[in-house]
Design a protein around this motif. Sequence first.
Motif, PDB file in Angstrom:
ATOM      1  N   LYS A  29       0.822  -1.201   0.000  1.00 14.92           N
ATOM      2  CA  LYS A  29       0.000   0.000   0.000  1.00 14.92           C
ATOM      3  C   LYS A  29       0.864   1.262   0.000  1.00 14.92           C
ATOM      4  O   LYS A  29       1.779   1.396   0.804  1.00 14.92           O
ATOM      5  CB  LYS A  29      -0.912   0.007   1.229  1.00 14.92           C
ATOM      6  N   GLY A  30       0.582   2.169  -0.941  1.00 13.89           N
ATOM      7  CA  GLY A  30       1.300   3.440  -1.010  1.00 13.89           C
ATOM      8  C   GLY A  30       2.522   3.424  -1.902  1.00 13.89           C
ATOM      9  O   GLY A  30       3.052   4.477  -2.262  1.00 13.89           O
ATOM     10  N   PHE A  31       2.997   2.225  -2.286  1.00 11.23           N
ATOM     11  CA  PHE A  31       4.186   2.100  -3.142  1.00 11.23           C
ATOM     12  C   PHE A  31       3.764   2.233  -4.600  1.00 11.23           C
ATOM     13  O   PHE A  31       2.795   1.616  -5.049  1.00 11.23           O
ATOM     14  CB  PHE A  31       4.849   0.752  -2.895  1.00 11.23           C
ATOM     15  N   GLY A  32       4.466   3.089  -5.356  1.00 12.06           N
ATOM     16  CA  GLY A  32       4.090   3.279  -6.740  1.00 12.06           C
ATOM     17  C   GLY A  32       5.236   3.772  -7.608  1.00 12.06           C
ATOM     18  O   GLY A  32       6.329   4.078  -7.115  1.00 12.06           O
ATOM     19  N   ALA A  33       4.963   3.817  -8.916  1.00 13.35           N
ATOM     20  CA  ALA A  33       5.921   4.325  -9.900  1.00 13.35           C
ATOM     21  C   ALA A  33       5.324   5.578 -10.532  1.00 13.35           C
ATOM     22  O   ALA A  33       4.183   5.558 -11.005  1.00 13.35           O
ATOM     23  CB  ALA A  33       6.208   3.280 -10.966  1.00 13.35           C
ATOM     24  N   GLY A  39       8.878  11.339 -19.612  1.00  6.72           N
ATOM     25  CA  GLY A  39       9.229   9.929 -19.567  1.00  6.72           C
ATOM     26  C   GLY A  39      10.128   9.533 -18.413  1.00  6.72           C
ATOM     27  O   GLY A  39      10.562   8.374 -18.331  1.00  6.72           O
ATOM     28  N   ALA A  40      10.441  10.454 -17.504  1.00  7.35           N
ATOM     29  CA  ALA A  40      11.275  10.119 -16.347  1.00  7.35           C
ATOM     30  C   ALA A  40      10.452   9.338 -15.331  1.00  7.35           C
ATOM     31  O   ALA A  40       9.340   9.736 -14.973  1.00  7.35           O
ATOM     32  CB  ALA A  40      11.820  11.392 -15.708  1.00  7.35           C
ATOM     33  N   ILE A  41      11.009   8.221 -14.856  1.00  8.51           N
ATOM     34  CA  ILE A  41      10.290   7.341 -13.937  1.00  8.51           C
ATOM     35  C   ILE A  41      11.012   7.309 -12.588  1.00  8.51           C
ATOM     36  O   ILE A  41      12.236   7.208 -12.524  1.00  8.51           O
ATOM     37  CB  ILE A  41      10.197   5.905 -14.502  1.00  8.51           C
ATOM     38  N   SER A  42      10.227   7.356 -11.516  1.00 10.93           N
ATOM     39  CA  SER A  42      10.796   7.240 -10.168  1.00 10.93           C
ATOM     40  C   SER A  42       9.815   6.489  -9.286  1.00 10.93           C
ATOM     41  O   SER A  42       8.604   6.450  -9.563  1.00 10.93           O
ATOM     42  CB  SER A  42      11.096   8.626  -9.582  1.00 10.93           C
ATOM     43  N   PHE A  43      10.349   5.893  -8.229  1.00  8.19           N
ATOM     44  CA  PHE A  43       9.522   5.131  -7.297  1.00  8.19           C
ATOM     45  C   PHE A  43       9.209   5.998  -6.079  1.00  8.19           C
ATOM     46  O   PHE A  43      10.072   6.736  -5.579  1.00  8.19           O
ATOM     47  CB  PHE A  43      10.235   3.855  -6.862  1.00  8.19           C
ATOM     48  N   ILE A  44       7.960   5.901  -5.599  1.00  6.36           N
ATOM     49  CA  ILE A  44       7.544   6.724  -4.467  1.00  6.36           C
ATOM     50  C   ILE A  44       6.819   5.851  -3.440  1.00  6.36           C
ATOM     51  O   ILE A  44       6.422   4.708  -3.730  1.00  6.36           O
ATOM     52  CB  ILE A  44       6.620   7.883  -4.912  1.00  6.36           C
ATOM     53  N   ALA A  69      13.481  -1.197  -5.154  1.00  2.90           N
ATOM     54  CA  ALA A  69      12.557  -0.171  -4.684  1.00  2.90           C
ATOM     55  C   ALA A  69      11.461  -0.786  -3.803  1.00  2.90           C
ATOM     56  O   ALA A  69      11.030  -0.189  -2.814  1.00  2.90           O
ATOM     57  CB  ALA A  69      11.933   0.551  -5.874  1.00  2.90           C
ATOM     58  N   ARG A  70      11.044  -1.990  -4.151  1.00  3.48           N
ATOM     59  CA  ARG A  70      10.014  -2.677  -3.359  1.00  3.48           C
ATOM     60  C   ARG A  70      10.529  -2.966  -1.943  1.00  3.48           C
ATOM     61  O   ARG A  70       9.848  -2.736  -0.949  1.00  3.48           O
ATOM     62  CB  ARG A  70       9.598  -3.971  -4.062  1.00  3.48           C
ATOM     63  N   GLU A  71      11.777  -3.458  -1.860  1.00  4.47           N
ATOM     64  CA  GLU A  71      12.358  -3.758  -0.542  1.00  4.47           C
ATOM     65  C   GLU A  71      12.546  -2.485   0.276  1.00  4.47           C
ATOM     66  O   GLU A  71      12.340  -2.480   1.500  1.00  4.47           O
ATOM     67  CB  GLU A  71      13.696  -4.481  -0.708  1.00  4.47           C
ATOM     68  N   GLU A  72      12.940  -1.405  -0.391  1.00  2.00           N
ATOM     69  CA  GLU A  72      13.107  -0.121   0.305  1.00  2.00           C
ATOM     70  C   GLU A  72      11.764   0.379   0.822  1.00  2.00           C
ATOM     71  O   GLU A  72      11.674   0.906   1.938  1.00  2.00           O
ATOM     72  CB  GLU A  72      13.729   0.915  -0.626  1.00  2.00           C
ATOM     73  N   ALA A  73      10.712   0.211   0.036  1.00  4.54           N
ATOM     74  CA  ALA A  73       9.366   0.621   0.457  1.00  4.54           C
ATOM     75  C   ALA A  73       8.935  -0.158   1.698  1.00  4.54           C
ATOM     76  O   ALA A  73       8.345   0.410   2.632  1.00  4.54           O
ATOM     77  CB  ALA A  73       8.376   0.421  -0.681  1.00  4.54           C
ATOM     78  N   LYS A  74       9.233  -1.454   1.737  1.00  4.63           N
ATOM     79  CA  LYS A  74       8.894  -2.269   2.908  1.00  4.63           C
ATOM     80  C   LYS A  74       9.647  -1.770   4.148  1.00  4.63           C
ATOM     81  O   LYS A  74       9.065  -1.664   5.236  1.00  4.63           O
ATOM     82  CB  LYS A  74       9.252  -3.738   2.651  1.00  4.63           C
ATOM     83  N   ALA A  75      10.940  -1.451   3.961  1.00  2.69           N
ATOM     84  CA  ALA A  75      11.745  -0.969   5.088  1.00  2.69           C
ATOM     85  C   ALA A  75      11.227   0.380   5.596  1.00  2.69           C
ATOM     86  O   ALA A  75      11.165   0.622   6.805  1.00  2.69           O
ATOM     87  CB  ALA A  75      13.208  -0.847   4.665  1.00  2.69           C
ATOM     88  N   LEU A  76      10.832   1.239   4.667  1.00  2.96           N
ATOM     89  CA  LEU A  76      10.307   2.548   5.057  1.00  2.96           C
ATOM     90  C   LEU A  76       8.994   2.413   5.824  1.00  2.96           C
ATOM     91  O   LEU A  76       8.762   3.125   6.816  1.00  2.96           O
ATOM     92  CB  LEU A  76      10.104   3.419   3.815  1.00  2.96           C
TER      93      LEU A  76
END
Length: 330
Positions: A29-33, A39-44, A69-76
Amino acid sequence: MSEKLSEKLIKTLPHPASGNKITYDSDIKGFGARITAQGAISFILNYRIRGRERRYTIGSYPDWTVAAAREEAKALKRRVDLGEDPMVIRDDERASPTMKALVDRYFEEQSPSRSARAISDERSMFDKIVLPVLGTTKVVDVRNEDIDRIHKEVSKRRPVRANRVAQVLSKLFNMAKRWEYRSDNPVEGLRKNQEHKRQRYLSMEELQRLMMALDRHPNQQSANAIRLLLLTGARRGEVLGATWDQFDLARGLWIKPSAHTKQRKEHRVPLSAPARQLLSTIKETADTSPFVFPGRTEKQPQTDIKRFWSSVCETALSVIKTFGTFEPVI
């Protein structure tokens, strides 16, 4: 609508006509691209803490893979569950000064109350030893092992100098604590090198050899500085930085201003007859410089006599080692 983010999905995200568009992950939940019109892509990661909605940018694609990015989102999210606000912590870290900025502030605020020689010595330690290693490091990121590594490296060549570097670093980090850049001092607990002070006095024969070497040397200004050191017992910096207005040759006094003494108090020193005679002789041929021993320009004093001292030691032949440890001069 959300779906599980993947490398394949990221590569096929459509560009919005303007602004940006976020595609959210179905698993976290809350993790997205987020993709922009260019065309610049970032993970939030969107999260809520203490009633506030926050959006944290993890990093850009492809520097960050979807999996990373998924693992970082989980840690955050785990940090948020513990009550931390990742955006506040990141902003605080970005606002923290680098070691170079800390050193600059240290000299800016400490210099007015300190002698020029002390400032020059500390600046040399920072410029030649500390900043080449830690200059771009954030103050909050300096660790005990960083200090240990610098101390160990300098100790290989100059053990006593390594201790002096540790002392000035400790002063620096105490100021960092005072300025609330960090809450601890990483120098605390450092095991310093053992120091053994040595003191030795010249015999009459050795003193005669020294005086002969001084008389024969072509650089008589530096020779006179050594002579004045011997006749007054003053510190090297006091002699080299002495100005003519400090001396009352008629009354035989050397009035050292408070800024030039170790105790930071005005000090009146009686001059012996040989010292008065030496100063009178120097003054007879002095130029317009205010300094007794001027440097390269009239507005600056001579700053060092180490090379001259080595030359005198070589001339003295059999007492080279003796002079090399003669503390009142060196």
